[in-house]
Structures are given as C-alpha cells and as structure tokens.
Write an enzyme that holds these catalytic residues in place. Structure first.
Site, PDB file in Angstrom:
ATOM      1  N   ASP A 144       1.176  -9.095   0.190  1.00  0.00           N
ATOM      2  CA  ASP A 144       1.175  -8.537  -1.168  1.00  0.00           C
ATOM      3  C   ASP A 144       0.390  -9.443  -2.117  1.00  0.00           C
ATOM      4  O   ASP A 144      -0.336  -8.975  -2.988  1.00  0.00           O
ATOM      5  CB  ASP A 144       2.620  -8.391  -1.654  1.00  0.00           C
ATOM      6  CG  ASP A 144       3.490  -7.710  -0.607  1.00  0.00           C
ATOM      7  OD1 ASP A 144       3.326  -6.510  -0.403  1.00  0.00           O
ATOM      8  OD2 ASP A 144       4.288  -8.413   0.049  1.00  0.00           O
ATOM      9  N   HIS A 172       9.577  -7.439  -0.422  1.00  0.00           N
ATOM     10  CA  HIS A 172       8.357  -6.832   0.117  1.00  0.00           C
ATOM     11  C   HIS A 172       8.605  -5.320   0.191  1.00  0.00           C
ATOM     12  O   HIS A 172       8.852  -4.757   1.253  1.00  0.00           O
ATOM     13  CB  HIS A 172       8.030  -7.398   1.500  1.00  0.00           C
ATOM     14  CG  HIS A 172       6.911  -6.638   2.175  1.00  0.00           C
ATOM     15  ND1 HIS A 172       5.622  -6.658   1.708  1.00  0.00           N
ATOM     16  CD2 HIS A 172       6.903  -5.817   3.249  1.00  0.00           C
ATOM     17  CE1 HIS A 172       4.870  -5.877   2.481  1.00  0.00           C
ATOM     18  NE2 HIS A 172       5.625  -5.353   3.408  1.00  0.00           N
TER      19      HIS A 172
HETATM   20  C1  LMR Z   1       2.819  -3.044   4.504  1.00  0.00           C
HETATM   21  O1  LMR Z   1       3.122  -3.556   3.427  1.00  0.00           O
HETATM   22  O2  LMR Z   1       1.679  -2.677   4.765  1.00  0.00           O
HETATM   23  C2  LMR Z   1       3.870  -2.881   5.534  1.00  0.00           C
HETATM   24  O3  LMR Z   1       5.041  -3.528   5.160  1.00  0.00           O
HETATM   25  C3  LMR Z   1       4.064  -1.459   5.855  1.00  0.00           C
HETATM   26  C4  LMR Z   1       5.107  -0.775   5.039  1.00  0.00           C
HETATM   27  O4  LMR Z   1       6.018  -0.205   5.637  1.00  0.00           O
HETATM   28  O5  LMR Z   1       5.029  -0.786   3.804  1.00  0.00           O
END
Ligand code: LMR
Length: 316
Positions: A144, A172
């Site tokens: 991120d 996340h």
């Molecule tokens: C991402 O951020 O690309 C992964 O964690 C996939 C998701 O499920 O968001």
C-alpha cells in the site's frame, strides 16, 4: 505471489546482493508436482546466490531452521469478495502454520504475513507461536505504501524514487489511511512537501485515498487475479529494509504489534511509519496528527478490533 517472489529472493532483492540463500517452498499436496516444477526452474536459472532449494508439502519440514518466513499461503480473494469472506479459511491456516514455525524455525525468525486478512492473520500467528517475540511478527502494508508513492509520482510526473515518507496507517484493507501530510519530493530546488506540490487538497483528501485503498480490488478486477508481482516486490522491500535498515531521513510502513503509539490500542497488528536499524524496527514518534487524520486512524483501528473478535469466533 510465491512464483513471483522466489526469483526475486534468489537474485538478492530481499537480502542483498552478497547474501547466499536457501529457499524453502511450501505448497499444498495437490500442487506438489507443480511445486517441483518451480524447483526445476530455479535450478535451471542458475542463480549464483541460491545455495539450496527445499520444495515440500510438509509444513514442519518447510519451517525447519528458517530465518525469514514470508507467509504468502492462503485462500485468495476473488472478484466481488470482501476480505472478511476469506477470514475463516485463512485464520485456521495461520493457526496451524504458527505452531509449525514455533516448533521448527530459528529462535530469531523474522515473520512477514502477506496473505489476507494480513494484520489479523499476523495476530493469530502471534497468539499460536508464543515463543516468537512479538517484535518479529509483522504484516505487509509496504504494498500500500508503494502504491501511494506510485500515485503521487504519477500525479506530479516525478520519479517514484524521489517521493518519500508517505504513511499507511492501520489495516491492509479498504479502511487503511494513506497519509501524505509528512511526505516530500526531492526536486532540483530541494525537498518539497507533497501537499505544496500537488496543491490540490481536495484530490489528496478524496480520490488519492480511495485509489490506494481500493487498488487491490482494482487489480483483481483487471487481472481476474489478485496482485502478485507488486505484492512479491513489496514483500522483498519490507524484509530488505527490516534486515538491512531504512535509508537515513526516510521511513516505511509496516504492520507491527501496537505498543499504544498514536493512541492505537495495544494488542492489534496495525500499520505505522517505522524506521529500521540493525534488524529492529521502531515506530516513528511525534508526528502531528490533525483532526481529519485522527478520525481515519481510529476508523481503521476499529475495523481491526472487529476483525480480531471475528477471527476468534471463527477459531472457536
Ligand atoms: C492486494 O492488496 O492487492 C491484495 O491484498 C489483494 C486483496 O485482496 O485486496
């Protein structure tokens, strides 16, 4: 992610260009033959740093003596699924893998949880591997963080390497808070705040945030698969900076066990700005948090509190 990350590790992207590595790869029984195919490819690529490969479906063997564990195994999110949908499948995997790490890994193993729900999987792993120090269990929000750097670099048409000190706070997930209040860009006239250069608070406070929050879902929509190469590359960045240190004057984002910093309840794995030195991370202290940010930091903490109790109810 596994297929993308092994060549990166074997080329030194995770532990540096002078560090020989032995790779342990774990997969589930139905994938044993294809896992062996990956081992064949690793041999064929003749990586000078690669001193050995263990390809196994036995979690105990996979964890034996490991110094760094990158936990990419899990049920991936598909289009239309929320992260909570993968919770019950993945927390029980993490409980089992925690016990195997506890029994077999090196005493100072560094653990990075990548599979979703990453923060909560890391928390469960910590609970079921009590002898691994909590400082050694982290989750990936560097993906991120890198996505935020990428968006700023695209917006300003500057090189991504010249942007630094964005922060990902919290989970996340789509409640994470990508914060640019302390971020800067290196220009020919010195370091300038991102807010001054973008000069569009409206974009920074809305579209920028949602683009980073939703990027995982956008990749799934486009690829019909969740992100792999960017996740693998960011996992290498996370471990490299943790082990070898962050550059002077800059920080990165890591999901770590909260010690109560910034008013975040201890007992959550939460993404903070951290610097790393001699293999230890520390949370950057004393950053000013405005009212807008405060609300966002608390909202993502609240989601983690809810995920934690949902995970416990899944395990019961
Ligand atoms: C991402 O951020 O690309 C992964 O964690 C996939 C998701 O499920 O968001």
């Amino acid at each position: 992610i596994g297929y993308a990350i092994v060549p990166m590790i074997a080329r030194g992207a995770m532990l540096g260009p002078d560090q020989p590595v032995i790779l342990h790869m774990l997969d589930i029984e139905p994938a044993a033959e294809s896992l062996n195919g990956v081992k064949m490819e690793l041999i064929d690529a003749a990586f000078p740093l690669l001193k050995g490969v263990v390809a196994t479906t036995d979690v105990q063997e996979a964890c034996k003596g490991v110094n760094v564990a990158v936990m990419v195994g899990g049920f991936p999110r598909k289009e239309g699924m929320e992260r909570k949908d993968v919770m019950s499948k993945n927390v029980s995997i993490y409980k089992a893998q925690a016990s195997a790490l506890e029994k077999n890994a090196a005493a100072d193993v560094k653990v990075l949880v990548v599979a979703n729900p990453a923060n909560t999987n890391a928390l469960i792993l910590k609970e079921f591997a009590p002898s691994i120090p909590e400082k050694n269990i982290t989750c990936l929000t560097r993906l991120d963080h890198n996505r935020a750097l990428g968006q700023i670099s695209e917006k300003l048409n500057v090189h991504v390497g010249d942007v630094k000190n964005v922060i990902i706070w919290g989970n996340h997930s789509s409640t994470q808070y990508p914060d640019v209040n302390h971020a800067t860009v290196t220009t020919s006239g010195g370091e300038k705040p991102v807010r001054e250069l973008v000069a569009n608070d409206q974009w920074l406070n809305t579209e920028f945030i949602t683009t980073v929050q939703q990027r995982g879902a956008a990749i799934i929509k486009a690829r019909k698969l969740s992100s792999a190469l960017s996740a693998a590359s960011s996992a290498c960045d996370h471990i490299r900076d943790w082990v070898l240190g962050t550059p002077k004057g800059s920080w990165v984002s890591m999901g770590v066990y909260s010690d109560g910093s910034y008013g975040i309840q201890p007992g959550l794995v939460y993404s903070f700005p951290v610097t790393c030195e001699k293999g230890q991370w520390s949370i950057v202290q004393g950053l000013k948090i405005d009212e807008f940010s405060r609300g966002k930091l608390d909202a993502t903490a609240q989601e983690l509190i809810e995920e934690k109790s949902l995970a416990h109810s899944c395990l019961n």
